[in-house]
Write an enzyme that holds these catalytic residues in place. Structure first.
Site, PDB file in Angstrom:
ATOM      1  N   GLY A  11       0.828  -1.199   0.000  1.00 53.79           N
ATOM      2  CA  GLY A  11       0.000   0.000   0.000  1.00 53.79           C
ATOM      3  C   GLY A  11       0.861   1.246   0.000  1.00 53.79           C
ATOM      4  O   GLY A  11       2.049   1.197  -0.317  1.00 53.79           O
ATOM      5  N   CYS A  12       0.278   2.355   0.363  1.00 56.09           N
ATOM      6  CA  CYS A  12       0.992   3.631   0.385  1.00 56.09           C
ATOM      7  C   CYS A  12       2.306   3.495   1.149  1.00 56.09           C
ATOM      8  O   CYS A  12       2.335   3.005   2.277  1.00 56.09           O
ATOM      9  CB  CYS A  12       0.112   4.691   1.041  1.00 56.09           C
ATOM     10  SG  CYS A  12       0.901   6.296   1.211  1.00 56.09           S
ATOM     11  N   PHE A  13       3.382   3.927   0.537  1.00 57.30           N
ATOM     12  CA  PHE A  13       4.697   3.723   1.146  1.00 57.30           C
ATOM     13  C   PHE A  13       4.958   4.571   2.374  1.00 57.30           C
ATOM     14  O   PHE A  13       5.815   4.250   3.179  1.00 57.30           O
ATOM     15  CB  PHE A  13       5.828   3.842   0.140  1.00 57.30           C
ATOM     16  CG  PHE A  13       5.799   4.979  -0.864  1.00 57.30           C
ATOM     17  CD1 PHE A  13       5.254   6.215  -0.592  1.00 57.30           C
ATOM     18  CD2 PHE A  13       6.370   4.784  -2.109  1.00 57.30           C
ATOM     19  CE1 PHE A  13       5.263   7.243  -1.515  1.00 57.30           C
ATOM     20  CE2 PHE A  13       6.395   5.810  -3.046  1.00 57.30           C
ATOM     21  CZ  PHE A  13       5.839   7.039  -2.758  1.00 57.30           C
ATOM     22  N   HIS A 154      -1.788   2.279   7.643  1.00 63.23           N
ATOM     23  CA  HIS A 154      -0.992   1.220   8.272  1.00 63.23           C
ATOM     24  C   HIS A 154      -0.992   1.341   9.793  1.00 63.23           C
ATOM     25  O   HIS A 154      -0.841   2.440  10.324  1.00 63.23           O
ATOM     26  CB  HIS A 154       0.438   1.251   7.745  1.00 63.23           C
ATOM     27  CG  HIS A 154       0.514   0.920   6.287  1.00 63.23           C
ATOM     28  ND1 HIS A 154       0.479   1.875   5.313  1.00 63.23           N
ATOM     29  CD2 HIS A 154       0.579  -0.260   5.657  1.00 63.23           C
ATOM     30  CE1 HIS A 154       0.519   1.289   4.126  1.00 63.23           C
ATOM     31  NE2 HIS A 154       0.591  -0.014   4.312  1.00 63.23           N
TER      32      HIS A 154
END
Length: 161
Positions: A11-13, A154
């Site tokens: 997902g989004c880093f 996250h």
């Protein structure tokens, strides 16, 4: 001993980088792109690339298995091309293995996660041979350090597998 590197996408880093940077044995992290079709990708042009993180770690203090274990604790590995509100192949769950040993460890970890019964659906994390990691633009590096209220999907969902 020399540091080692691991490459994962979930997902989004931004959120992955922020959580991994705090783990024991992690020396440094970078966000970027890997696994795609073009060289020198950018945020605006990275077809097929995943938003990934490069994890630099001290093998005397942690190892690839512990990194993978934590990876599966902080994202949903059962959604295809999606994490939170982010949708598309850029946000796929992937492990970019650098050799046969890493591939074997990744396969074993996926089996452990599936066998745990913690997820209602099976793991869809892809195993992809590592090729090249391209660092993302400077404004993406350490993003949540620079923007503490920034977006992330996250968080630690489970303890160790």
């Amino acid at each position: 001993m020399n540091n080692k590197k691991a490459y994962i996408a979930g997902g989004c880093f931004w959120g992955m980088e922020e959580l991994f940077r705090k783990q024991p044995g992690i020396v440094d992290t970078h966000v970027g792109y890997t696994g795609g079709e073009n060289t020198n990708p950018t945020y605006e042009n990275h077809p097929g690339h995943a938003e990934a993180i490069e994890i630099i770690y001290n093998p005397e203090k942690t190892n690839f298995e512990k990194i993978l274990n934590y990876f599966f604790c902080i994202h949903d590995p059962t959604t295809i091309n999606r994490q939170g509100n982010d949708i598309g192949t850029s946000y796929r769950s992937a492990i970019f293995y650098q050799n046969d040993q890493e591939k074997k460890e990744a396969e074993l970890m996926i089996q452990r996660v599936n066998d745990s019964g913690r997820w209602q659906q099976p793991v869809v994390t892809t195993l992809e041979a590592f090729d090249t990691f391209y660092k993302a633009e400077d404004y993406h590096q350490d993003y949540l350090q620079k923007n503490p209220g920034g977006y992330t999907c996250h968080f630690v969902r489970f303890g160790s597998y």
